[in-house]
Design a protein around this motif. Structure first.
Motif, PDB file in Angstrom:
ATOM      1  N   GLY A   1       0.794  -1.230   0.000  1.00 63.52           N
ATOM      2  CA  GLY A   1       0.000   0.000   0.000  1.00 63.52           C
ATOM      3  C   GLY A   1       0.820   1.269   0.000  1.00 63.52           C
ATOM      4  N   THR A   2       2.125   1.170  -0.249  1.00 65.13           N
ATOM      5  CA  THR A   2       2.995   2.341  -0.236  1.00 65.13           C
ATOM      6  C   THR A   2       3.776   2.423  -1.541  1.00 65.13           C
ATOM      7  OG1 THR A   2       3.263   2.112   2.165  1.00 65.13           O
ATOM      8  CG2 THR A   2       4.845   3.518   1.032  1.00 65.13           C
ATOM      9  N   SER A   3       3.781   3.603  -2.148  1.00 64.88           N
ATOM     10  CA  SER A   3       4.588   3.808  -3.354  1.00 64.88           C
ATOM     11  C   SER A   3       5.336   5.128  -3.230  1.00 64.88           C
ATOM     12  CB  SER A   3       3.708   3.815  -4.606  1.00 64.88           C
ATOM     13  OG  SER A   3       2.808   4.905  -4.574  1.00 64.88           O
ATOM     14  N   THR A   4       6.492   5.198  -3.841  1.00 62.50           N
ATOM     15  CA  THR A   4       7.289   6.418  -3.823  1.00 62.50           C
ATOM     16  C   THR A   4       7.596   6.849  -5.252  1.00 62.50           C
ATOM     17  OG1 THR A   4       9.362   5.189  -3.721  1.00 62.50           O
ATOM     18  CG2 THR A   4       8.392   5.837  -1.620  1.00 62.50           C
ATOM     19  N   SER A   5       7.827   8.135  -5.423  1.00 62.73           N
ATOM     20  CA  SER A   5       8.224   8.650  -6.730  1.00 62.73           C
ATOM     21  C   SER A   5       9.206   9.795  -6.534  1.00 62.73           C
ATOM     22  CB  SER A   5       7.008   9.120  -7.528  1.00 62.73           C
ATOM     23  OG  SER A   5       6.332  10.161  -6.843  1.00 62.73           O
ATOM     24  N   THR A   6      10.092   9.952  -7.478  1.00 69.61           N
ATOM     25  CA  THR A   6      11.060  11.042  -7.445  1.00 69.61           C
ATOM     26  C   THR A   6      11.044  11.746  -8.796  1.00 69.61           C
ATOM     27  OG1 THR A   6      12.848   9.604  -8.172  1.00 69.61           O
ATOM     28  CG2 THR A   6      12.590   9.882  -5.798  1.00 69.61           C
ATOM     29  N   GLY A   7      11.504  12.958  -8.816  1.00 67.18           N
ATOM     30  CA  GLY A   7      11.570  13.706 -10.063  1.00 67.18           C
ATOM     31  C   GLY A   7      12.514  14.874  -9.921  1.00 67.18           C
ATOM     32  N   SER A   8      12.757  15.512 -11.018  1.00 68.73           N
ATOM     33  CA  SER A   8      13.604  16.697 -11.000  1.00 68.73           C
ATOM     34  C   SER A   8      13.057  17.712 -11.986  1.00 68.73           C
ATOM     35  CB  SER A   8      15.053  16.340 -11.351  1.00 68.73           C
ATOM     36  OG  SER A   8      15.104  15.807 -12.659  1.00 68.73           O
ATOM     37  N   PHE A   9      13.430  18.948 -11.781  1.00 71.65           N
ATOM     38  CA  PHE A   9      12.968  20.004 -12.679  1.00 71.65           C
ATOM     39  C   PHE A   9      14.081  21.017 -12.888  1.00 71.65           C
ATOM     40  CE2 PHE A   9      11.760  21.064  -8.363  1.00 71.65           C
ATOM     41  CZ  PHE A   9      12.183  22.375  -8.224  1.00 71.65           C
ATOM     42  N   THR A  10      14.050  21.653 -14.041  1.00 71.30           N
ATOM     43  CA  THR A  10      15.001  22.697 -14.387  1.00 71.30           C
ATOM     44  C   THR A  10      14.251  23.756 -15.168  1.00 71.30           C
ATOM     45  OG1 THR A  10      16.777  21.071 -14.541  1.00 71.30           O
ATOM     46  CG2 THR A  10      17.179  23.198 -15.559  1.00 71.30           C
ATOM     47  N   GLY A  11      14.582  24.999 -14.935  1.00 71.69           N
ATOM     48  CA  GLY A  11      13.923  26.083 -15.658  1.00 71.69           C
ATOM     49  C   GLY A  11      14.820  27.297 -15.759  1.00 71.69           C
ATOM     50  N   ILE A  12      14.339  28.270 -16.474  1.00 70.79           N
ATOM     51  CA  ILE A  12      15.073  29.517 -16.662  1.00 70.79           C
ATOM     52  C   ILE A  12      14.231  30.649 -16.097  1.00 70.79           C
ATOM     53  CG2 ILE A  12      16.009  31.118 -18.353  1.00 70.79           C
ATOM     54  CD1 ILE A  12      16.446  28.710 -20.199  1.00 70.79           C
ATOM     55  N   ALA A  13      14.855  31.485 -15.282  1.00 73.48           N
ATOM     56  CA  ALA A  13      14.177  32.647 -14.717  1.00 73.48           C
ATOM     57  C   ALA A  13      14.391  33.830 -15.657  1.00 73.48           C
ATOM     58  CB  ALA A  13      14.719  32.951 -13.331  1.00 73.48           C
ATOM     59  N   ALA A  14      13.305  34.412 -16.097  1.00 75.00           N
ATOM     60  CA  ALA A  14      13.388  35.550 -17.018  1.00 75.00           C
ATOM     61  C   ALA A  14      13.512  36.849 -16.232  1.00 75.00           C
ATOM     62  CB  ALA A  14      12.156  35.579 -17.899  1.00 75.00           C
ATOM     63  N   GLY A  15      14.015  37.860 -16.867  1.00 77.97           N
ATOM     64  CA  GLY A  15      14.139  39.171 -16.241  1.00 77.97           C
ATOM     65  C   GLY A  15      15.571  39.644 -16.254  1.00 77.97           C
ATOM     66  N   SER A  16      15.801  40.825 -15.689  1.00 79.14           N
ATOM     67  CA  SER A  16      17.138  41.408 -15.726  1.00 79.14           C
ATOM     68  C   SER A  16      18.145  40.592 -14.919  1.00 79.14           C
ATOM     69  CB  SER A  16      17.108  42.847 -15.196  1.00 79.14           C
ATOM     70  OG  SER A  16      16.672  42.848 -13.847  1.00 79.14           O
ATOM     71  N   GLY A  17      17.713  39.950 -13.856  1.00 77.16           N
ATOM     72  CA  GLY A  17      18.615  39.133 -13.041  1.00 77.16           C
ATOM     73  C   GLY A  17      18.785  37.732 -13.590  1.00 77.16           C
ATOM     74  N   GLY A  18      17.812  37.252 -14.350  1.00 77.99           N
ATOM     75  CA  GLY A  18      17.831  35.933 -14.977  1.00 77.99           C
ATOM     76  C   GLY A  18      18.597  34.875 -14.225  1.00 77.99           C
ATOM     77  N   GLY A  19      18.439  33.665 -14.606  1.00 74.22           N
ATOM     78  CA  GLY A  19      19.193  32.587 -13.981  1.00 74.22           C
ATOM     79  C   GLY A  19      18.573  31.242 -14.276  1.00 74.22           C
ATOM     80  N   ILE A  20      19.174  30.222 -13.754  1.00 70.08           N
ATOM     81  CA  ILE A  20      18.680  28.859 -13.942  1.00 70.08           C
ATOM     82  C   ILE A  20      18.161  28.348 -12.600  1.00 70.08           C
ATOM     83  CG2 ILE A  20      19.343  26.504 -14.512  1.00 70.08           C
ATOM     84  CD1 ILE A  20      21.419  27.670 -16.414  1.00 70.08           C
TER      85      ILE A  20
END
Length: 80
Positions: free
Chosen positions: A23-42
């Motif tokens: 009755g127990t399950s686990t999941s993992t994941g990852s995410f990556t994105g880009i922040a827009a704007g003058s400071g920008g970044g990943i």
């Protein structure tokens, strides 16, 4: 050969360990994105999730009184 209930004699009984494991399950994941704007970044991170059936939740040991702490770091830049 299953477990027999000592109270009613049913052969549909299951060990608590078997209920928790099935009755127990686990999941993992990852995410990556880009922040827009003058400071920008990943931006990147990871996730971990545990799902339990209602029965597995009821039979689980109690949670620790203090949960894990998480931190989020931000780098904000302002131009005037």
């Amino acid at each position: 050969m299953g477990i027999e209930c000592s109270k009613c004699g049913s052969d549909q009984a299951q060990a608590v360990r078997a209920i928790l494991l099935s009755g127990t399950s686990t999941s993992t994941g990852s995410f990556t994105g880009i922040a827009a704007g003058s400071g920008g970044g990943i931006v990147s991170g990871s996730t971990f999730n545990v799902n339990k059936t209602n029965l597995a939740t009821m039979l689980s040991p109690p949670k620790e009184p203090y949960g894990k702490s998480y931190w989020i770091g931000l780098d904000l830049q302002c131009s005037v």
